[in-house]
Enzyme design. Structure first.
Site, mmCIF file in Angstrom:
data_model
loop_
_atom_site.group_PDB
_atom_site.id
_atom_site.type_symbol
_atom_site.label_atom_id
_atom_site.label_comp_id
_atom_site.label_asym_id
_atom_site.label_seq_id
_atom_site.Cartn_x
_atom_site.Cartn_y
_atom_site.Cartn_z
ATOM 1 N N LYS A 74 24.684 56.935 60.585
ATOM 2 C CA LYS A 74 23.838 57.906 61.281
ATOM 3 C C LYS A 74 22.445 57.815 60.675
ATOM 4 O O LYS A 74 22.288 58.047 59.471
ATOM 5 C CB LYS A 74 24.366 59.326 61.085
ATOM 6 C CG LYS A 74 25.734 59.589 61.682
ATOM 7 C CD LYS A 74 26.225 60.985 61.301
ATOM 8 C CE LYS A 74 27.566 61.290 61.956
ATOM 9 N NZ LYS A 74 28.157 62.553 61.438
ATOM 10 N N LYS A 107 38.798 65.683 65.770
ATOM 11 C CA LYS A 107 38.516 66.362 64.505
ATOM 12 C C LYS A 107 39.839 66.924 63.988
ATOM 13 O O LYS A 107 40.639 67.471 64.755
ATOM 14 C CB LYS A 107 37.518 67.504 64.722
ATOM 15 C CG LYS A 107 36.111 67.024 65.081
ATOM 16 C CD LYS A 107 35.353 66.511 63.859
ATOM 17 C CE LYS A 107 33.911 66.187 64.239
ATOM 18 N NZ LYS A 107 33.128 65.762 63.057
#
Ligand code: MG
Length: 359
Positions: A253, A150
């Site tokens: 997703k 991240k």
């Protein structure tokens, strides 16, 4: 879709690694499970509406007040705008119920072409560079086939440079900004361009979800593929992003796109366009993880997903824990999602149960 009974069950599950949020340190995940007759699914909406607008209390409310009544009436869930994570959970529970009745697995239903899928891990922003290097070393030791870092403005080039220096160019590495960069901020754009020199597999969602033009502009400047996550809530959005040149990779997703059917539609759009895909993660329990592994076993998923061991998130999972072996996770083959809930564990984490019945 028909159903006689829907259960909305809330759990508080201890996390392996507590993290800091705007409300302080978070050491538990607030999980919403949905049961439709004999079928179960997990709603991936997080506690706070920080990834998209959706959050678990909101998902619970829209399921109870708007989506479950439509399911009982046989009405189209898309009569409700948005709320894709809530819809995805209800639809998945219906699918799980149907597959369990027929004894078929989700993997079979999805057209799986793999028995195991490569395991990848997403590492959050650590408190120090040393901690990051320890996390990457641990992930490599556990056999993960690629690592995602991240990033955010101020934490981008330095950590990537350090990881490359410590682990070399052979480490499969990618970064995810969760839309934290400003497309009109020259310093932000410069940092993203500077990442182009580190052989990353992709840069995920640097800009705001609705700014496809900015992503297309960056993609033209980089050799590193731009991947979209939050910008793709539907197959139509995937088509638009691809047509504009805003991405050459898509993170899929099921929760973000409103369910497995739409995830398959995204898959088909990307396959037709020659765009690579991988399955993302929402720190799912074993129940959601099972569905993600079945999805990732479809032929178009040619890149390593955020498919990690249960222990990455939960010391105790509500299914048999997923374990990384030889850098892979198994695609479950049991009926429905393919895994059985450990109801004693589910009960031990349960904070509320609401049962709705067809009138
Ligand atoms: Mg992402």
């Amino acid at each position: 879709m028909g159903a006689d009974e829907v259960e909305l069950r809330r759990l508080r599950m201890p996390l392996t690694t507590p993290f800091r949020s705007s409300h302080g340190v978070v050491s538990e995940r607030d999980v919403l499970l949905v049961r439709v007759d004999e079928g179960w699914a997990e709603c991936v909406a997080p506690t706070e509406p920080t990834y998209t607008e959706e959050y678990v209390d909101g998902a619970h409310a829209v399921l109870r007040d708007h989506l479950v009544p439509r399911l009982f009436d046989g009405a189209d869930l898309d009569g409700v705008a948005g709320h894709r994570m809530a819809k995805a959970a209800l639809r998945m529970a219906v699918v799980d119920d149907g597959l369990r009745r027929s004894g078929r697995s989700l993997a079979m239903h999805m057209g799986a072409v793999r028995e195991r899928v490569p395991a990848g891990i997403a590492l959050g922003i650590p408190s120090s560079m040393d901690e990051l290097l320890e996390d990457v070393a641990a992930a490599s030791a556990e056999g993960y086939q690629r690592v995602k870092l991240k990033i955010r403005p101020g934490w981008d080039v330095a950590p990537v440079k350090e990881v490359r220096a410590a682990f070399g160019d052979s480490l499969a590495l990618q970064v995810d900004a969760n839309g934290a960069y400003g497309a009109s901020d020259p310093a932000h754009v410069d940092a993203l361009v500077a990442l182009d020199g580190f052989g990353l597999l992709l840069i995920e969602q640097p800009f705001a979800a609705d700014d496809l033009v900015a992503h297309a502009g960056l993609a033209r400047r980089l050799n590193t593929p731009v991947c979209l996550d939050e910008s793709v809530p539907s197959a139509a959005a995937a088509s638009a992003a691809i047509a504009m040149g805003a991405c050459s990779v898509v993170n899929v997703k099921p929760g973000r796109v409103g369910g497995l059917d739409e995830a398959v539609a995204v898959h088909d759009v990307c396959v037709a366009a020659g765009v690579a895909m991988w399955v993302g993660g929402m720190s799912e329990t074993g129940l959601g993880r099972a569905a993600n592994c079945a999805l990732a076993a479809m032929p178009g998923f040619t890149m390593v997903g955020d498919l990690s061991a249960s222990a990455r998130w939960f010391p105790v999972d509500i299914t048999e824990p997923f374990v990384v072996e030889d850098g892979t996770l198994p695609v479950p083959t049991g009926p429905g999602a393919g895994v059985e809930l450990r109801m004693d564990v589910v009960e031990s984490f349960t904070t509320s149960v609401e049962v709705l019945r067809r009138a």
